[in-house]
Design an enzyme around this catalytic site. Structure first.
Site, PDB file in Angstrom:
ATOM      1  N   ASP A 120      -9.559 -79.463  49.680  1.00 20.81           N
ATOM      2  CA  ASP A 120     -10.154 -79.257  48.368  1.00 20.81           C
ATOM      3  C   ASP A 120     -11.408 -78.387  48.472  1.00 20.81           C
ATOM      4  OD1 ASP A 120     -10.169 -80.166  45.479  1.00 20.81           O
ATOM      5  OD2 ASP A 120     -12.146 -80.901  46.085  1.00 20.81           O
ATOM      6  N   ASP A 147      -4.615 -84.833  50.896  1.00 20.05           N
ATOM      7  CA  ASP A 147      -5.681 -84.060  50.265  1.00 20.05           C
ATOM      8  C   ASP A 147      -6.990 -84.392  50.970  1.00 20.05           C
ATOM      9  OD1 ASP A 147      -6.933 -82.417  48.305  1.00 20.05           O
ATOM     10  OD2 ASP A 147      -5.482 -83.107  46.829  1.00 20.05           O
ATOM     11  N   ASP A 158       4.798 -95.873  38.551  1.00 21.65           N
ATOM     12  CA  ASP A 158       4.081 -97.147  38.613  1.00 21.65           C
ATOM     13  C   ASP A 158       5.053 -98.251  39.029  1.00 21.65           C
ATOM     14  OD1 ASP A 158       2.443 -99.347  38.204  1.00 21.65           O
ATOM     15  OD2 ASP A 158       2.739 -99.355  36.028  1.00 21.65           O
ATOM     16  N   GLU A 208      -7.961 -74.708  49.513  1.00 21.70           N
ATOM     17  CA  GLU A 208      -8.234 -74.297  48.131  1.00 21.70           C
ATOM     18  C   GLU A 208      -9.473 -73.403  48.169  1.00 21.70           C
ATOM     19  OE1 GLU A 208      -8.869 -76.283  43.722  1.00 21.70           O
ATOM     20  OE2 GLU A 208      -9.864 -77.182  45.445  1.00 21.70           O
ATOM     21  N   HIS A 247      -2.257 -79.882  39.545  1.00 22.64           N
ATOM     22  CA  HIS A 247      -2.962 -80.907  38.762  1.00 22.64           C
ATOM     23  C   HIS A 247      -4.164 -80.344  38.010  1.00 22.64           C
ATOM     24  CE1 HIS A 247      -5.201 -80.495  42.464  1.00 22.64           C
ATOM     25  NE2 HIS A 247      -6.217 -81.160  41.932  1.00 22.64           N
ATOM     26  N   ASP A 248      -4.580 -79.121  38.328  1.00 20.60           N
ATOM     27  CA  ASP A 248      -5.732 -78.492  37.665  1.00 20.60           C
ATOM     28  C   ASP A 248      -5.327 -77.420  36.664  1.00 20.60           C
ATOM     29  OD1 ASP A 248      -7.715 -79.959  38.941  1.00 20.60           O
ATOM     30  OD2 ASP A 248      -7.870 -78.563  40.619  1.00 20.60           O
ATOM     31  N   ASP A 270       0.941-101.879  35.819  1.00 19.46           N
ATOM     32  CA  ASP A 270      -0.452-101.805  35.346  1.00 19.46           C
ATOM     33  C   ASP A 270      -0.739-100.475  34.652  1.00 19.46           C
ATOM     34  OD1 ASP A 270      -0.529-100.034  37.469  1.00 19.46           O
ATOM     35  OD2 ASP A 270      -2.242-100.979  38.481  1.00 19.46           O
ATOM     36  N   ASN A 306       3.980-101.626  39.554  1.00 20.19           N
ATOM     37  CA  ASN A 306       3.522-102.996  39.258  1.00 20.19           C
ATOM     38  C   ASN A 306       3.095-103.200  37.804  1.00 20.19           C
ATOM     39  OD1 ASN A 306       1.175-101.550  39.250  1.00 20.19           O
ATOM     40  ND2 ASN A 306       0.117-102.786  40.812  1.00 20.19           N
ATOM     41  N   ASP A 321       1.361 -95.513  41.670  1.00 17.97           N
ATOM     42  CA  ASP A 321       0.861 -96.091  42.920  1.00 17.97           C
ATOM     43  C   ASP A 321       1.755 -95.689  44.099  1.00 17.97           C
ATOM     44  OD1 ASP A 321       3.116 -97.876  42.633  1.00 17.97           O
ATOM     45  OD2 ASP A 321       1.884 -99.117  41.325  1.00 17.97           O
TER      46      ASP A 321
END
Length: 555
Positions: free
Chosen positions: A200, A98, A21, A255, A327-328, A25, A23, A29
């Site tokens: 995907d 992706d 990150d 995928e 990520h899965d 928040d 910034n 990003d």
């Protein structure tokens, strides 16, 4: 066998929300990614696979896209993206995007138009059906994220298909206009200078015209026979290749859940005219006791059979993609290794050795190079992942299982295990953000972080760095033929790679916390040790392989 840059590359997957990150928040990003490119250059990777950064309402963390040619505001601007792309290219790092085109967001302009009326110009961009009767959807299919795969829309008194969230309506690829829209969008990104696409759920883009009830699997019917590897999937991918992919020097990976080796040759054969490689999931999907959910490790003999079949049956015909996690999936060291303080580092190095010495393109998921572990979730309220939240509701809140029965499976398999922020240093929030992170940072960040590991030559990070460097030095690692040894051992994963009589590797990995004996093959008794995760010295033909030990011998 044809030599190409993407066969020789090592790919690093970035899940932007959790990477860095810039910034404060609490959300990773694009500027954050740019700020860490030197770290990735130092690691030695060649390609970044970037999980979706497109405009999205974020029902499924960016896999529900509302505008394919704009950047999600939380992640920055298109100018930020262009700067990141240029900075990566300056460092010799390619960027693979992706591509999510089985479905869009229900907030995409196409779908907003599609639902307005039955005769709207965009109606046929999606899959609409009448219900069986006044109260029932068109069939009994269940979605991947729980509930029915059909959503009723009262504007036109019809249902639309969504194989994932109800906010992810499936595109109708049988409509040539849809295909052309997708191809035009892909061309736009290629002209911008990106280096390829990870596609995907691309094996789901073609559905059968007939949509009967599926075989009941749990609560709902299985849509698989009608929506996965459908009747026109190869036709549409050949069209995509002809109109877009073949015009650029890019890399593609599909995928393709449920793919077999024979199907993989159709999708990614050397001369198939479709994709460069596919992701297969046999080694990470076949161990569930409640659907995908389990708390049990897979038997090593089963794992070896799956991995070896893909190595041998694709050899010379199609290309493998190699991964333990993404990520899965849960964290590799927690799932396939041992994440206890005693063995975490050693088993993380062992897993890396086993994978990176196989034939195929290796994928490193962010934090894997540090040996990051699963998160110690304490309650269902800790989860952010739509799949995990829905699974808990379907299995526990429905009364089918108790919390005590299902909770260990959630801890072991939830996708949120992979989505906790990258652990950069030992400062607050692991250096990921100066704000409040969108999902909790793993409390072990003081022990496991990039700052300490880049400074430690014996760290998991430096072990990955060495594996990547070896791949560039030894063609046998990329192109050698694979052969499994000791197929019935539940402790050792042993295989050879052979490029010629003079260039041959022996890979030995102990997947357990027990010592075991191993007899070196005759032709490796005088071989040099290429890499090992412990002090390796062979004084005899028969050796003791220590818990989670791994070594590679080069003849």
């Amino acid at each position: 066998m044809q030599k190409t840059w993407w066969k020789e590359a090592v790919i690093y997957q970035i899940y932007p929300r959790s990477f860095m990150d810039s910034n404060a928040d609490g959300i990773g990003d694009i500027k954050g990614i740019t700020s860490r490119l030197d770290y990735l250059k130092y690691l030695g990777i060649d390609v970044i696979w970037l999980s979706p950064v497109y405009e999205s309402p974020n029902d499924d963390n960016g896999y529900d896209i509302s505008n394919y040619q704009a950047i999600m505001k939380e992640f920055g601007t298109m100018e930020d993206f262009d700067e990141m792309l240029a900075a990566a290219h300056e460092r010799g790092i390619r960027i693979v995007m992706d591509l999510v085109v089985n479905h869009t967001s229900d907030e995409h302009a196409w779908f907003i138009e599609s639902r307005k009326s039955k005769d709207n110009d965009y109606r046929n961009y999606y899959i609409w059906r009448d219900g069986k009767d006044a109260q029932s959807p068109p069939n009994n299919w269940g979605s991947c994220f729980g509930g029915s795969a059909w959503q009723y829309d009262d504007t036109t008194d019809m249902y639309y298909l969504h194989l994932f969230s109800k906010k992810q309506p499936d595109l109708n690829w049988d409509n040539q206009k849809v295909r052309q829209e997708v191809f035009d969008m892909m061309t736009w990104w290629c002209e911008k200078g990106i280096d390829g696409f990870r596609m995907d759920v691309i094996s789901m883009i073609s559905k059968t015209k007939e949509m009967p009830d599926g075989k009941i699997n749990g609560i709902y019917g299985d849509f698989g026979p009608y929506c996965v590897h459908g009747p026109n999937v190869h036709k549409y991918l050949k069209e995509m290749n002809e109109k877009v992919l073949s015009k650029y020097d890019i890399m593609t990976v599909g995928e393709t859940s449920g793919v077999t080796t024979e199907l993989a040759k159709q999708y990614a054969g050397e001369n198939a005219g479709e994709l460069n490689m596919v992701f297969q999931f046999e080694h990470v999907e076949g161990d569930g006791k409640y659907g995908k959910w389990t708390d049990q490790k897979q038997q090593l003999t089963t794992l070896k059979e799956i991995m070896s079949r893909w190595q041998t049956e694709l050899y010379g015909q199609a290309w493998n993609s190699l991964f333990w996690d993404n990520h899965d999936q849960p964290r590799a060291v927690s799932r396939f290794g041992d994440d206890s303080p005693k063995y975490r580092e050693r088993s993380a190095k062992m897993l890396a050795t086993c994978l990176h010495m196989m034939q195929g393109t290796p994928y490193i998921y962010q934090g894997e190079e540090l040996g990051m572990t699963n998160y110690p979730f304490e309650s269902p309220e800790d989860f952010r992942d739509i799949e995990s939240i829905h699974a808990y509701e379907e299995w526990c809140r429905s009364g089918r299982l108790t919390h005590e029965e299902f909770w260990p499976c959630m801890l072991y398999k939830s996708r949120d295990n992979a989505r906790t922020p990258v652990q950069w240093d030992d400062t607050e929030h692991a250096g990921f953000t100066a704000g409040t992170p969108w999902i909790a940072v793993n409390p072990n960040y003081k022990e496991i972080n990039a700052k300490s590991q880049t400074a430690d030559p014996d760290s998991v990070f430096h072990y990955y760095k060495k594996l990547i460097a070896l791949r560039k030095q030894h063609p046998v690692i990329v192109y050698g033929r694979y052969e499994l040894l000791l197929k019935d051992s539940e402790q050792l994963f042993v295989y050879t790679r052979t490029l010629s009589e003079d260039e041959k590797l022996l890979v030995v990995c102990n997947f357990t916390d027990q010592e075991t004996s191993f007899s070196l093959p005759d032709d490796f008794k005088q071989a040099a040790c290429l890499i090992s995760n412990m002090d390796y010295s062979c004084q005899a033909a028969s050796i003791t392989v220590r818990p989670y030990e791994a070594f590679v011998l080069l003849k």
